[in-house]
Design a protein around this motif. Structure first.
Motif, PDB file in Angstrom:
ATOM      1  N   SER A  69     -28.459 -12.702  23.838  1.00  0.00           N
ATOM      2  CA  SER A  69     -29.516 -13.075  22.904  1.00  0.00           C
ATOM      3  C   SER A  69     -28.937 -13.295  21.513  1.00  0.00           C
ATOM      4  CB  SER A  69     -30.571 -11.964  22.851  1.00  0.00           C
ATOM      5  OG  SER A  69     -30.015 -10.785  22.290  1.00  0.00           O
ATOM      6  N   SER A  70     -29.700 -13.993  20.683  1.00  0.00           N
ATOM      7  CA  SER A  70     -29.256 -14.247  19.305  1.00  0.00           C
ATOM      8  C   SER A  70     -29.156 -12.949  18.520  1.00  0.00           C
ATOM      9  CB  SER A  70     -30.226 -15.216  18.621  1.00  0.00           C
ATOM     10  OG  SER A  70     -31.547 -14.675  18.606  1.00  0.00           O
ATOM     11  N   GLU A  71     -30.039 -11.959  18.820  1.00  0.00           N
ATOM     12  CA  GLU A  71     -29.984 -10.673  18.131  1.00  0.00           C
ATOM     13  C   GLU A  71     -28.676  -9.956  18.436  1.00  0.00           C
ATOM     14  OE1 GLU A  71     -32.460 -11.689  19.972  1.00  0.00           O
ATOM     15  OE2 GLU A  71     -34.186 -11.865  18.615  1.00  0.00           O
ATOM     16  N   THR A  72     -28.271 -10.004  19.723  1.00  0.00           N
ATOM     17  CA  THR A  72     -27.022  -9.359  20.127  1.00  0.00           C
ATOM     18  C   THR A  72     -25.831 -10.037  19.448  1.00  0.00           C
ATOM     19  OG1 THR A  72     -27.959  -8.735  22.263  1.00  0.00           O
ATOM     20  CG2 THR A  72     -25.557  -8.741  22.073  1.00  0.00           C
ATOM     21  N   THR A  73     -25.879 -11.384  19.415  1.00  0.00           N
ATOM     22  CA  THR A  73     -24.788 -12.127  18.773  1.00  0.00           C
ATOM     23  C   THR A  73     -24.687 -11.775  17.300  1.00  0.00           C
ATOM     24  OG1 THR A  73     -25.035 -13.978  20.321  1.00  0.00           O
ATOM     25  CG2 THR A  73     -23.903 -14.414  18.240  1.00  0.00           C
ATOM     26  N   SER A  74     -25.816 -11.700  16.607  1.00  0.00           N
ATOM     27  CA  SER A  74     -25.821 -11.363  15.186  1.00  0.00           C
ATOM     28  C   SER A  74     -25.257  -9.962  14.954  1.00  0.00           C
ATOM     29  CB  SER A  74     -27.241 -11.445  14.622  1.00  0.00           C
ATOM     30  OG  SER A  74     -27.735 -12.767  14.707  1.00  0.00           O
ATOM     31  N   ALA A  75     -25.625  -9.035  15.825  1.00  0.00           N
ATOM     32  CA  ALA A  75     -25.127  -7.663  15.693  1.00  0.00           C
ATOM     33  C   ALA A  75     -23.614  -7.616  15.904  1.00  0.00           C
ATOM     34  CB  ALA A  75     -25.841  -6.751  16.685  1.00  0.00           C
ATOM     35  N   THR A  76     -23.130  -8.394  16.861  1.00  0.00           N
ATOM     36  CA  THR A  76     -21.686  -8.423  17.128  1.00  0.00           C
ATOM     37  C   THR A  76     -20.932  -9.053  15.964  1.00  0.00           C
ATOM     38  OG1 THR A  76     -22.130  -8.621  19.503  1.00  0.00           O
ATOM     39  CG2 THR A  76     -19.913  -9.158  18.761  1.00  0.00           C
ATOM     40  N   ILE A  77     -21.485 -10.126  15.400  1.00  0.00           N
ATOM     41  CA  ILE A  77     -20.852 -10.769  14.237  1.00  0.00           C
ATOM     42  C   ILE A  77     -20.716  -9.774  13.096  1.00  0.00           C
ATOM     43  CG2 ILE A  77     -21.190 -12.504  12.441  1.00  0.00           C
ATOM     44  CD1 ILE A  77     -22.445 -14.301  14.587  1.00  0.00           C
ATOM     45  N   GLU A  78     -21.771  -8.998  12.855  1.00  0.00           N
ATOM     46  CA  GLU A  78     -21.730  -8.007  11.781  1.00  0.00           C
ATOM     47  C   GLU A  78     -20.711  -6.911  12.095  1.00  0.00           C
ATOM     48  OE1 GLU A  78     -22.494  -6.217   8.185  1.00  0.00           O
ATOM     49  OE2 GLU A  78     -23.041  -8.209   8.916  1.00  0.00           O
ATOM     50  N   ALA A  79     -20.631  -6.511  13.364  1.00  0.00           N
ATOM     51  CA  ALA A  79     -19.671  -5.475  13.754  1.00  0.00           C
ATOM     52  C   ALA A  79     -18.237  -5.965  13.570  1.00  0.00           C
ATOM     53  CB  ALA A  79     -19.915  -5.070  15.208  1.00  0.00           C
ATOM     54  N   VAL A  80     -17.972  -7.221  13.893  1.00  0.00           N
ATOM     55  CA  VAL A  80     -16.635  -7.789  13.698  1.00  0.00           C
ATOM     56  C   VAL A  80     -16.301  -7.850  12.210  1.00  0.00           C
ATOM     57  CG1 VAL A  80     -15.232  -9.877  13.930  1.00  0.00           C
ATOM     58  CG2 VAL A  80     -16.624  -9.103  15.853  1.00  0.00           C
ATOM     59  N   ARG A  81     -17.289  -8.225  11.401  1.00  0.00           N
ATOM     60  CA  ARG A  81     -17.070  -8.275   9.950  1.00  0.00           C
ATOM     61  C   ARG A  81     -16.695  -6.890   9.425  1.00  0.00           C
ATOM     62  NH1 ARG A  81     -21.746 -10.229   8.614  1.00  0.00           N
ATOM     63  NH2 ARG A  81     -21.065 -12.406   8.763  1.00  0.00           N
ATOM     64  N   ASN A  82     -17.367  -5.860   9.922  1.00  0.00           N
ATOM     65  CA  ASN A  82     -17.041  -4.493   9.503  1.00  0.00           C
ATOM     66  C   ASN A  82     -15.643  -4.088   9.980  1.00  0.00           C
ATOM     67  OD1 ASN A  82     -19.520  -4.145   8.242  1.00  0.00           O
ATOM     68  ND2 ASN A  82     -20.501  -3.282  10.065  1.00  0.00           N
ATOM     69  N   LEU A  83     -15.282  -4.517  11.191  1.00  0.00           N
ATOM     70  CA  LEU A  83     -13.940  -4.209  11.703  1.00  0.00           C
ATOM     71  C   LEU A  83     -12.862  -4.812  10.813  1.00  0.00           C
ATOM     72  CD1 LEU A  83     -11.880  -3.183  13.745  1.00  0.00           C
ATOM     73  CD2 LEU A  83     -12.375  -5.191  15.167  1.00  0.00           C
ATOM     74  N   LYS A  84     -13.068  -6.032  10.345  1.00  0.00           N
ATOM     75  CA  LYS A  84     -12.086  -6.651   9.450  1.00  0.00           C
ATOM     76  C   LYS A  84     -11.933  -5.846   8.162  1.00  0.00           C
ATOM     77  CE  LYS A  84     -12.443 -11.470  10.977  1.00  0.00           C
ATOM     78  NZ  LYS A  84     -12.774 -12.865  10.552  1.00  0.00           N
ATOM     79  N   LYS A  85     -13.040  -5.325   7.642  1.00  0.00           N
ATOM     80  CA  LYS A  85     -12.973  -4.480   6.446  1.00  0.00           C
ATOM     81  C   LYS A  85     -12.196  -3.204   6.733  1.00  0.00           C
ATOM     82  CE  LYS A  85     -17.408  -6.107   4.580  1.00  0.00           C
ATOM     83  NZ  LYS A  85     -18.808  -5.702   4.235  1.00  0.00           N
ATOM     84  N   VAL A  86     -12.412  -2.653   7.925  1.00  0.00           N
ATOM     85  CA  VAL A  86     -11.681  -1.447   8.324  1.00  0.00           C
ATOM     86  C   VAL A  86     -10.184  -1.722   8.403  1.00  0.00           C
ATOM     87  CG1 VAL A  86     -11.257   0.127  10.269  1.00  0.00           C
ATOM     88  CG2 VAL A  86     -13.599  -0.334   9.511  1.00  0.00           C
ATOM     89  N   LEU A  87      -9.812  -2.846   9.006  1.00  0.00           N
ATOM     90  CA  LEU A  87      -8.395  -3.201   9.104  1.00  0.00           C
ATOM     91  C   LEU A  87      -7.783  -3.356   7.720  1.00  0.00           C
ATOM     92  CD1 LEU A  87      -8.449  -5.765  12.054  1.00  0.00           C
ATOM     93  CD2 LEU A  87      -7.569  -3.427  12.096  1.00  0.00           C
TER      94      LEU A  87
END
Length: 426
Positions: A69-87
């Motif tokens: 779903s688009s909601e799941t995709t949006s949540a994953t995009i945000e999670a990846v963005r946070n992972l980049k900040k963590v790295l």
């Protein structure tokens, strides 16, 4: 007649001399033994395994799903963005702390020398390099990573798959277990395979590191190589530097962007310098020494010789832009006043902007045939590794000399080719 005390003193002197001889003439067997022990600790023996084929690791996504779903995709995009900040935070602090919630319990890691699996082994590895373990404090010091870029991590709207995240970095670590405390430097990329999951929405499943010095092949493609090549690359950086000529002055600092095979790429800060035309290099040195009297010139002296020797210039850096500053420091007033005199009409103060420079090194005298040959080889290897060389750079040869002109010992000379934005990955 020799007393027992005299014999003991002489024997002690012989033993100390022998020990000194061993260290100053250290052979590769001792270095290899030290390295083997380092690798044994570094790899966390129980987790050491064979390499993993890397075909298409850079291109493919590491996890695929069905329709989402688009909601799941949006949540994953945000999670990846946070992972980049963590790295970014982990690189800046050398994983202090390491945010383990973003790593799968079974996370695996491969670099040219090391293979391991499990989040505990992963953290032990970075803790050792950063001297946060007992053995790490004995073997290493001053470890640091500079993150140059982070890319990838796109989430597919069709199936939710996540493309690999790729970081580009420079790493340094000093091996203090050896008496001369050499510093090893590596540059390269890390490829992170990511999947949805975990408490934060995404986790790192696998990381593959590639070194610019050994893993880049024709066309700038990264491929795995035999571990023996990696060990040799590391060992070569541990050799003591003996007999080097004294530097002419403090060196302009730079950021190492790539330590490649036979060349380096660096970013220099902006700096100001005094530049003069010259015919003979020794005369150029004398003139610059006179005009900069009262200042503290930096190294290297930078020469540019145009085709056919139609023009030659020499410059000495006088100051550079320090981190947090907007420009280099003010030139010594005495130097500025001296340049107003008619005798110095050909001299000029020049402000050189920050630039990315490809460097080829040599230790012979800076004579025409040698410098031109190093320039030719540098252009060849840059082309092989898909780094664009500006066409107008062929109008001249630019080279740098770090030691005084009549120094004794191993010389340090370099050919410089300035690179343009867009012609390199930095």
């Amino acid at each position: 007649m020799t007393t027992k005390g005299g014999q003991y003193s002489r024997m002690r002197h012989i033993k100390l001399s022998s020990l000194l001889s061993i260290w100053t003439q250290l052979d590769m067997k001792i270095i290899c033994t030290t390295l083997s022990f380092l690798m044994l600790l570094w790899s966390d023996v129980e987790c050491f395994s064979g390499g993993i084929p890397c075909q298409n690791r850079l291109e493919r996504g590491s996890f695929e799903l069905g329709a989402v779903s688009s909601e799941t995709t949006s949540a994953t995009i945000e999670a990846v963005r946070n992972l980049k900040k963590v790295l970014y935070r982990e690189y800046t602090s050398f994983f202090n702390p390491m945010q383990r919630e973003y790593y799968a319990e079974s996370v695996s890691f491969d670099d040219p020398m090391t293979s391991l699996s499990g989040v505990e082994a992963y953290q032990n590895n970075v803790d050792m390099l950063s001297s946060r373990t007992f053995f790490g404090k004995f073997f290493f010091k001053d470890a640091g990573i500079v993150l140059h870029s982070i890319s990838g991590g796109e989430v597919s709207e069709e199936d939710g798959s996540i493309s690999n995240i790729i970081t580009r970095w420079s790493l340094r670590v000093t091996v203090q277990a050896l008496p001369w405390k050499p510093t090893a430097r590596f540059t390269g990329i890390s490829v992170y395979e990511i999947s949805p999951g975990g408490s934060e929405g995404v986790v790192v499943d696998h990381q593959t590191d590639y070194w610019d010095s050994i893993n880049i092949k024709e066309g700038g493609v990264y491929e795995k190589v035999d571990k023996g090549i990696a060990i040799g690359d590391f060992l070569n950086q541990l050799k003591p530097d003996n007999g080097n000529a004294a530097a002419a002055g403090p060196e302009i600092p730079y950021s190492l962007l790539r330590r490649g095979s036979g060349y380096e790429v660096r970013r220099y800060p902006s700096y100001c310098c005094v530049k003069i035309p010259y015919t003979r290099r020794d005369e150029g040195y004398d003139l610059l020494a006179s005009v900069t009297q009262g200042s503290d010139p930096l190294s290297p002296a930078i020469m540019e010789v145009f085709n056919g020797d139609s023009k030659k210039t020499m410059s000495w850096p006088l100051g550079y832009t320090a981190p947090g500053e907007v420009g280099p420091p003010t030139i010594n007033k005495k130097t500025i006043e001296k340049l107003k005199e008619p005798i110095w009409a050909d001299c000029e103060i020049e402000k050189v902007p920050s630039k990315v420079v490809a460097v080829g090194s040599f230790s012979d005298a800076s004579v025409g045939p040698i410098v031109k040959e190093v320039d030719r080889k540098l252009r060849e290897v840059l082309k092989k590794d898909s780094i664009d060389v500006p066409p107008d750079s062929e109008a001249s040869v630019k080279f740098a000399q770090f030691d005084a002109i009549f120094s004794l010992g191993k010389r340090r000379g370099e050919v410089w080719i300035e690179l343009e934005d867009g012609g390199h990955p930095w």
